[in-house]
Design a protein around this motif. Structure first.
Motif, PDB file in Angstrom:
ATOM      1  N   ALA A   1      15.416  11.552  -3.478  1.00 27.84           N
ATOM      2  CA  ALA A   1      14.294  11.185  -4.339  1.00 27.84           C
ATOM      3  C   ALA A   1      14.465   9.792  -4.926  1.00 27.84           C
ATOM      4  N   GLY A   2      13.372   9.049  -4.972  1.00 16.89           N
ATOM      5  CA  GLY A   2      13.355   7.760  -5.642  1.00 16.89           C
ATOM      6  C   GLY A   2      13.906   6.600  -4.846  1.00 16.89           C
ATOM      7  N   ILE A   3      14.316   6.839  -3.611  1.00 19.99           N
ATOM      8  CA  ILE A   3      14.878   5.778  -2.785  1.00 19.99           C
ATOM      9  C   ILE A   3      13.925   5.498  -1.632  1.00 19.99           C
TER      10      ILE A   3
ATOM     11  N   HIS B   1       0.839  -1.191   0.000  1.00 24.31           N
ATOM     12  CA  HIS B   1       0.000   0.000   0.000  1.00 24.31           C
ATOM     13  C   HIS B   1       0.878   1.246   0.000  1.00 24.31           C
ATOM     14  N   LEU B   2       0.337   2.321  -0.576  1.00 24.79           N
ATOM     15  CA  LEU B   2       0.992   3.629  -0.578  1.00 24.79           C
ATOM     16  C   LEU B   2       0.019   4.655  -0.041  1.00 24.79           C
ATOM     17  N   MET B   3       0.547   5.658   0.642  1.00 20.69           N
ATOM     18  CA  MET B   3      -0.304   6.761   1.068  1.00 20.69           C
ATOM     19  C   MET B   3       0.450   8.064   0.881  1.00 20.69           C
ATOM     20  N   ALA B   4      -0.252   9.054   0.344  1.00 15.71           N
ATOM     21  CA  ALA B   4       0.331  10.387   0.239  1.00 15.71           C
ATOM     22  C   ALA B   4       0.392  10.979   1.642  1.00 15.71           C
ATOM     23  N   ILE B   5       1.504  11.618   1.959  1.00 16.35           N
ATOM     24  CA  ILE B   5       1.677  12.232   3.271  1.00 16.35           C
ATOM     25  C   ILE B   5       1.764  13.739   3.089  1.00 16.35           C
ATOM     26  N   THR B   6       0.864  14.440   3.752  1.00 14.13           N
ATOM     27  CA  THR B   6       0.900  15.894   3.791  1.00 14.13           C
ATOM     28  C   THR B   6       1.479  16.291   5.138  1.00 14.13           C
ATOM     29  N   PRO B   7       2.650  16.925   5.150  1.00 12.17           N
ATOM     30  CA  PRO B   7       3.255  17.309   6.428  1.00 12.17           C
ATOM     31  C   PRO B   7       2.319  18.194   7.243  1.00 12.17           C
ATOM     32  N   ASN B   8       2.297  17.942   8.564  1.00 16.17           N
ATOM     33  CA  ASN B   8       1.427  18.671   9.473  1.00 16.17           C
ATOM     34  C   ASN B   8       2.093  18.694  10.842  1.00 16.17           C
TER      35      ASN B   8
ATOM     36  N   ALA C   1       9.419  12.378  -3.916  1.00 14.28           N
ATOM     37  CA  ALA C   1       9.599  12.707  -5.332  1.00 14.28           C
ATOM     38  C   ALA C   1      10.743  13.691  -5.522  1.00 14.28           C
ATOM     39  N   ALA C   2      10.923  14.609  -4.557  1.00 15.54           N
ATOM     40  CA  ALA C   2      12.001  15.596  -4.628  1.00 15.54           C
ATOM     41  C   ALA C   2      12.800  15.542  -3.330  1.00 15.54           C
ATOM     42  N   SER C   3      14.107  15.379  -3.456  1.00 16.44           N
ATOM     43  CA  SER C   3      14.998  15.242  -2.307  1.00 16.44           C
ATOM     44  C   SER C   3      14.885  16.425  -1.349  1.00 16.44           C
ATOM     45  N   GLY C   4      15.136  16.149  -0.091  1.00 12.49           N
ATOM     46  CA  GLY C   4      15.153  17.198   0.916  1.00 12.49           C
ATOM     47  C   GLY C   4      15.099  16.608   2.307  1.00 12.49           C
ATOM     48  N   THR C   5      14.911  17.479   3.257  1.00  9.57           N
ATOM     49  CA  THR C   5      14.830  17.076   4.662  1.00  9.57           C
ATOM     50  C   THR C   5      13.389  16.740   5.013  1.00  9.57           C
ATOM     51  N   VAL C   6      13.220  15.690   5.803  1.00 10.95           N
ATOM     52  CA  VAL C   6      11.923  15.355   6.380  1.00 10.95           C
ATOM     53  C   VAL C   6      12.086  15.444   7.896  1.00 10.95           C
ATOM     54  N   ARG C   7      11.353  16.389   8.501  1.00 12.25           N
ATOM     55  CA  ARG C   7      11.334  16.465   9.967  1.00 12.25           C
ATOM     56  C   ARG C   7      10.176  15.607  10.440  1.00 12.25           C
ATOM     57  N   MET C   8      10.463  14.699  11.351  1.00 12.88           N
ATOM     58  CA  MET C   8       9.461  13.734  11.773  1.00 12.88           C
ATOM     59  C   MET C   8       9.531  13.477  13.261  1.00 12.88           C
TER      60      MET C   8
ATOM     61  N   VAL D   1       4.840  13.552  10.274  1.00 10.84           N
ATOM     62  CA  VAL D   1       5.776  14.272   9.412  1.00 10.84           C
ATOM     63  C   VAL D   1       5.433  15.749   9.570  1.00 10.84           C
ATOM     64  N   MET D   2       6.389  16.513  10.059  1.00 10.96           N
ATOM     65  CA  MET D   2       6.183  17.913  10.383  1.00 10.96           C
ATOM     66  C   MET D   2       6.271  18.790   9.133  1.00 10.96           C
ATOM     67  N   ALA D   3       5.427  19.830   9.077  1.00 12.22           N
ATOM     68  CA  ALA D   3       5.499  20.806   7.983  1.00 12.22           C
ATOM     69  C   ALA D   3       6.706  21.719   8.180  1.00 12.22           C
ATOM     70  N   THR D   4       6.898  22.176   9.417  1.00 10.21           N
ATOM     71  CA  THR D   4       8.027  23.047   9.730  1.00 10.21           C
ATOM     72  C   THR D   4       9.312  22.231   9.671  1.00 10.21           C
ATOM     73  N   GLY D   5      10.228  22.627   8.810  1.00  7.97           N
ATOM     74  CA  GLY D   5      11.504  21.932   8.692  1.00  7.97           C
ATOM     75  C   GLY D   5      11.554  20.890   7.592  1.00  7.97           C
ATOM     76  N   THR D   6      10.414  20.544   7.001  1.00  9.37           N
ATOM     77  CA  THR D   6      10.400  19.569   5.912  1.00  9.37           C
ATOM     78  C   THR D   6      10.516  20.306   4.577  1.00  9.37           C
ATOM     79  N   THR D   7      11.538  19.922   3.792  1.00  7.95           N
ATOM     80  CA  THR D   7      11.737  20.533   2.471  1.00  7.95           C
ATOM     81  C   THR D   7      11.505  19.542   1.340  1.00  7.95           C
ATOM     82  N   ALA D   8      11.530  18.245   1.636  1.00  2.00           N
ATOM     83  CA  ALA D   8      11.242  17.224   0.619  1.00  2.00           C
ATOM     84  C   ALA D   8       9.773  17.342   0.210  1.00  2.00           C
ATOM     85  N   THR D   9       9.490  17.009  -1.041  1.00  2.00           N
ATOM     86  CA  THR D   9       8.109  17.058  -1.515  1.00  2.00           C
ATOM     87  C   THR D   9       7.737  15.733  -2.166  1.00  2.00           C
ATOM     88  N   GLY D  10       6.432  15.557  -2.345  1.00  2.00           N
ATOM     89  CA  GLY D  10       5.948  14.300  -2.922  1.00  2.00           C
ATOM     90  C   GLY D  10       6.202  13.137  -1.994  1.00  2.00           C
ATOM     91  N   ILE D  11       5.915  13.307  -0.708  1.00  2.00           N
ATOM     92  CA  ILE D  11       6.208  12.293   0.309  1.00  2.00           C
ATOM     93  C   ILE D  11       5.129  11.214   0.285  1.00  2.00           C
TER      94      ILE D  11
END
Length: 86
Positions: free
Chosen positions: A61-63, A18-25, A40-47, A72-82
């Motif tokens: 991205a892609g790994i 299963h896959l689920m889209a994650i919207t940082p919050n 989808a796009a590399s970056g930091t994920v604050r969790m 998954v926190m919105a503040t501090g997260t720069t990766a997208t397409g999580i």
């Protein structure tokens, strides 16, 4: 469709079913703790991890990264397409 592995119990090493889209919050936990993350796009994920630690993790991205966030926190997260995988 036939699935020759349907009688096998899934584990943390199993491929995702299963896959689920994650919207940082910043204030809401995920509906389900995934087995892994992909972006989808590399970056930091604050969790906040399943175990309760807050951490910033660089995700390429892609790994598939075997991370188990409960939030998954919105503040501090720069990766997208999580996406969460389980």
């Amino acid at each position: 469709m036939s699935d020759p592995f349907q009688s096998h119990a899934p584990s943390l090493q199993s491929p995702a079913s299963h896959l689920m889209a994650i919207t940082p919050n910043d204030s809401t936990d995920l509906a389900q703790v995934p087995r892994a993350l992909n972006v989808a796009a590399s970056g930091t994920v604050r969790m906040i991890t399943q175990g309760g630690e807050t951490a910033d993790v660089y995700v390429a991205a892609g790994i598939v990264f075997p991370l188990r966030p409960r939030r998954v926190m919105a503040t501090g997260t720069t990766a997208t397409g999580i996406r969460g995988l389980w």
